[in-house]
Design a protein around this motif. Structure first.
Motif, PDB file in Angstrom:
ATOM      1  N   ARG A   1      -1.552  -2.215  -1.484  1.00  0.00           N
ATOM      2  CA  ARG A   1      -2.186  -0.908  -1.645  1.00  0.00           C
ATOM      3  C   ARG A   1      -1.932  -0.335  -3.043  1.00  0.00           C
ATOM      4  NH1 ARG A   1      -4.627   2.961   1.647  1.00  0.00           N
ATOM      5  NH2 ARG A   1      -5.387   1.077   2.703  1.00  0.00           N
ATOM      6  N   SER A   2      -0.776  -0.631  -3.619  1.00  0.00           N
ATOM      7  CA  SER A   2      -0.459  -0.116  -4.953  1.00  0.00           C
ATOM      8  C   SER A   2      -1.356  -0.701  -6.037  1.00  0.00           C
ATOM      9  CB  SER A   2       1.005  -0.410  -5.300  1.00  0.00           C
ATOM     10  OG  SER A   2       1.207  -1.783  -5.574  1.00  0.00           O
TER      11      SER A   2
ATOM     12  N   TYR B   1       2.914   3.972   8.481  1.00  0.00           N
ATOM     13  CA  TYR B   1       2.149   3.008   7.688  1.00  0.00           C
ATOM     14  C   TYR B   1       0.660   3.116   8.002  1.00  0.00           C
ATOM     15  CZ  TYR B   1       0.684  -1.650   6.023  1.00  0.00           C
ATOM     16  OH  TYR B   1       0.050  -2.704   5.397  1.00  0.00           O
TER      17      TYR B   1
ATOM     18  N   ARG C   1      -0.816   6.091   6.304  1.00  0.00           N
ATOM     19  CA  ARG C   1      -0.956   5.865   4.868  1.00  0.00           C
ATOM     20  C   ARG C   1      -2.147   4.963   4.554  1.00  0.00           C
ATOM     21  NH1 ARG C   1       3.581   7.063   1.679  1.00  0.00           N
ATOM     22  NH2 ARG C   1       5.350   7.879   2.866  1.00  0.00           N
ATOM     23  N   MET C   2      -2.449   4.040   5.471  1.00  0.00           N
ATOM     24  CA  MET C   2      -3.536   3.096   5.251  1.00  0.00           C
ATOM     25  C   MET C   2      -4.879   3.618   5.755  1.00  0.00           C
ATOM     26  SD  MET C   2      -2.006   0.836   3.593  1.00  0.00           S
ATOM     27  CE  MET C   2      -0.256   0.743   3.209  1.00  0.00           C
TER      28      MET C   2
ATOM     29  N   SER D   1      -3.818  -3.016   4.511  1.00  0.00           N
ATOM     30  CA  SER D   1      -3.506  -2.489   3.188  1.00  0.00           C
ATOM     31  C   SER D   1      -4.705  -2.540   2.243  1.00  0.00           C
ATOM     32  CB  SER D   1      -2.327  -3.250   2.575  1.00  0.00           C
ATOM     33  OG  SER D   1      -2.646  -4.620   2.403  1.00  0.00           O
TER      34      SER D   1
ATOM     35  N   GLU E   1       7.916   3.627  11.915  1.00  0.00           N
ATOM     36  CA  GLU E   1       7.574   3.026  10.628  1.00  0.00           C
ATOM     37  C   GLU E   1       6.113   2.573  10.609  1.00  0.00           C
ATOM     38  OE1 GLU E   1      10.352  -0.114  10.204  1.00  0.00           O
ATOM     39  OE2 GLU E   1      12.046   1.182   9.684  1.00  0.00           O
TER      40      GLU E   1
ATOM     41  N   LYS F   1       2.395  -2.407   1.193  1.00  0.00           N
ATOM     42  CA  LYS F   1       2.542  -1.350   0.185  1.00  0.00           C
ATOM     43  C   LYS F   1       2.294  -1.900  -1.215  1.00  0.00           C
ATOM     44  CE  LYS F   1       5.763   1.199   3.111  1.00  0.00           C
ATOM     45  NZ  LYS F   1       7.181   1.577   3.359  1.00  0.00           N
TER      46      LYS F   1
ATOM     47  N   LEU G   1       4.980  -4.946   6.241  1.00  0.00           N
ATOM     48  CA  LEU G   1       4.896  -3.544   5.836  1.00  0.00           C
ATOM     49  C   LEU G   1       5.182  -3.397   4.341  1.00  0.00           C
ATOM     50  CD1 LEU G   1       6.696  -1.825   8.859  1.00  0.00           C
ATOM     51  CD2 LEU G   1       4.242  -1.959   8.431  1.00  0.00           C
ATOM     52  N   ALA G   2       6.211  -4.104   3.863  1.00  0.00           N
ATOM     53  CA  ALA G   2       6.558  -4.037   2.444  1.00  0.00           C
ATOM     54  C   ALA G   2       5.449  -4.657   1.595  1.00  0.00           C
ATOM     55  CB  ALA G   2       7.883  -4.756   2.195  1.00  0.00           C
TER      56      ALA G   2
END
Length: 212
Positions: free
Chosen positions: A103-104, A166, A169-170, A128, A162, A100, A96-97
């Protein structure tokens, strides 16, 4: 990274997809990929040039420090336009981390090439990518998302929230999470379960949003 540079990277990566998938497809059987190394103990990150593009290969089980390692890779190789996955899962929180972090970076392509596989925690990391493609001869296996250690109900519920956040967001359907829960319930009841998603399921859940 400017939006212009990101757009240029995306276009170049998309044009390279047919080249990256060229060659004789290797069939995977029983949700096990043909390519070796997917179940090695730690994640191996390597840079490759394919179809004129810079590809980051992510292979082996996802380990706890993957997010930091990915940041370093992107800093050292800002020209990366695609990620290829061959992983048997691993640390969900780390996935998960790491997702992110990916994706950034903006408009990156995530792929499971022919003969490669992505399961469990890797499946979360794969999501992602802004553009996602799974070769018909690749393996995308839901596996088990829940790896909370003690397996307690509160732990599973917290991780479920969580993961649900996620997925939103994806840009992936939360029905994917329901599918995982349904399959795990069937397993608990002793029923045979196939985890690999079909091409139709990949599209229906918006797991794959770029297909030849």
């Amino acid at each position: 990274m400017s939006s212009t540079m990101a757009a240029e990277r995306l276009v170049a990566a998309l044009l390279a997809v047919p080249l990256l998938m060229a060659g004789a497809p290797v069939a995977a059987s029983d949700c096990v990929p043909a390519r070796a190394g997917w179940d090695r103990a730690a994640t191996e990150l390597t840079i490759a040039k394919e179809g004129g593009e810079t590809v980051l290969r992510v292979e082996g089980r996802i380990d706890p420090d993957l997010a930091a390692r990915l940041r370093a890779m992107f800093a050292d190789h800002p020209q990366i336009s695609a990620l290829h996955f061959n992983s048997a899962g691993g640390d969900v929180a780390s996935a998960l981390a790491a997702g992110k972090v990916v994706r950034s970076q903006g408009l990156l392509v995530a792929e499971v090439p022919a003969g490669w596989g992505c399961t469990g925690a890797c499946a979360l990391l794969f999501l992602s990518g802004r553009v996602r493609s799974v070769d018909p001869a690749g393996v995308f296996d839901l596996g088990r998302f829940y790896e909370t250690g003690d397996g307690s109900a509160p732990g599973v519920a917290r991780q479920s929230l969580e993961i649900s956040d996620y997925l939103i967001r994806m840009g992936v359907s939360r029905r994917l999470l329901n599918g995982v829960l349904d399959r795990e319930a069937a397993e608990s009841a002793g029923k045979p379960v196939r985890h690999c998603l079909t091409p139709d399921e990949l599209r229906a859940y918006n797991v794959a949003n770029w297909n030849e």
